[in-house]
Design a protein around this motif. Structure first.
Motif: not given
Length: 403
Positions: A96-101, A119-128
């Motif tokens: 999960g730590d690489s999903h957003a990037e 989807l991501a590890n945090t709400v902030e990442e998922a929002t982006s």
């Protein structure tokens, strides 16, 4: 007329290719490979999936995975894969730590994206990620999160029955997801036990699945939760060599477990239905025991992943003297997905959910519509996970789900 002739690149004449690049090749990579390899051979798809390239950091291991699972070429840097002209869709099967990037880079490069859950590890990442997916959709790209248990024919049938009103107004939803692969305290400290890589433990790994499945079947989003979490074994042997997260070899020395081992929470739906959830990897004897039951004013449904070709249904409108739960064998051609498979009574398995996932995504791409579950759906699940963690940290105080 004969069958369409295969071209030298593996596509069918008259069907445009959908060239897939996949990042990751372990457990989920193998499952997704099965989906891409099989979907076009079972279903009549508008695009033909082509396994163009697979990526992993270990050149020898990723080459072996490519040969085993049918990928044409390999890369050892996901950035190179994302920029390749022969890739139309990037499939993300990494921790999960690489999903957003990876997803943000792929969308920026004009690719469609499939991303494993959560989807991501945090709400902030998922929002982006949602913001980028919405912008990409305006350019004709789609992005989907991989909650594969929606694609079990029995759960898809359950969703249809709920939507048709067969249960009436829902009162209770009970969901558990139980595994036992961490029962041994000597099992090594793999990436799934490190918060910086996994985001959370059983909560994100298993809880994300049952949150999404419950909301999918009910047709509503959770409104709030009250939660408990616990870490039973706080130090484990450090691993040596490559790991998949489900198996590894330990070495000398130990490290700290920084995620939950079990999560339990109650929840409310806006309609007033109450729900309970339990996720753990410490349920001795339970291998992959996902079970969900929905009770409504007119009937009840129950599903058990370890009997995934069956759905239990009680019709509460029948006379009491004859009523009771009955087994529906979900193998008929008019059941979801099954018109392309085997004769009635010939069951499917876990891997077929990834074939159905690939099928649905290909249709969404060809039709230019948002797939389900979307990145927005994945963000909403991430918000539930965050609310569960917040509630557990505050002695189980009821915590509304952020909107």
């Amino acid at each position: 007329m004969g069958q369409p002739q295969a071209q030298s690149d593996g596509t069918e004449a008259g069907k445009p290719p959908l060239r897939v690049g996949m990042v990751g090749y372990a457990f989920m990579g193998a499952a997704h490979s099965q989906g891409w390899r099989t979907a076009g051979r079972v279903f009549d798809l508008p695009l033909n999936p082509v396994q163009a390239v697979i990526c992993g950091r270990d050149a020898t291991a990723v080459r072996a995975a490519a040969d085993r699972h049918g990928w044409a070429s390999t890369e050892t840097d996901w950035r190179t894969l994302v920029e390749r002209d022969d890739v139309d869709l990037v499939d993300i099967c990494t921790p999960g730590d690489s999903h957003a990037e990876i997803a943000l880079a792929a969308l920026a490069a004009g690719k469609h994206v499939l991303c494993e859950k959560p989807l991501a590890n945090t709400v902030e990442e998922a929002t982006s990620m949602v913001r980028a997916a919405e912008e990409a959709h305006q350019r004709g790209q789609v992005a989907m999160v991989g909650f594969n248990y929606r694609r079990v024919p029995a759960t898809a049938l359950a969703r249809r029955m709920v939507a048709e009103g067969r249960l009436g107004a829902l009162r209770h939803v009970r969901v558990t997801y139980l595994q036992d692969w961490l029962v041994d305290p000597q099992f090594p400290l793999t990436w799934r036990l490190r918060k910086e890589q996994a985001g959370s433990g059983s909560l994100g790994d298993l809880g994300a699945h049952i949150i999404d499945l419950a909301q999918y079947l009910v047709g509503e989003r959770l409104a709030g939760v009250s939660a408990l979490t616990e870490t039973f074994v706080r130090e484990r042997p450090l691993p040596t060599g490559a790991t998949s997260g489900l198996s590894a070899v330990s070495s000398a020395g130990t490290g700290q477990v920084t995620v939950d081992d079990a999560a339990l929470f109650t929840a409310r739906f806006p309609s007033g239905a109450l729900a309970s959830f339990e996720a753990t990897r410490y349920a001795t004897g339970r291998k992959n025991a996902l079970r969900i039951e929905l009770n409504g004013e007119r009937g009840s449904l129950a599903f058990d992943l370890e009997r995934l070709n069956e759905l239990s249904f009680h019709d509460g409108t029948e006379p009491g003297a004859e009523a009771g739960f009955r087994r529906i064998l979900v193998t008929e051609p008019d059941h979801p997905y099954l018109d392309a498979w085997w004769p009635p009574g010939h069951g499917l398995g876990y891997e077929h959910t990834f074939v159905h996932q690939a099928r649905d995504l290909v249709h969404a791409i060809a039709e230019g519509r948002r797939p389900e579950p979307s990145f927005a759906d994945g963000l909403q699940v991430q918000r539930v996970l965050a609310a569960v963690e917040e509630s557990a940290e505050k002695n189980s105080v009821y915590t509304p789900i952020a909107v």
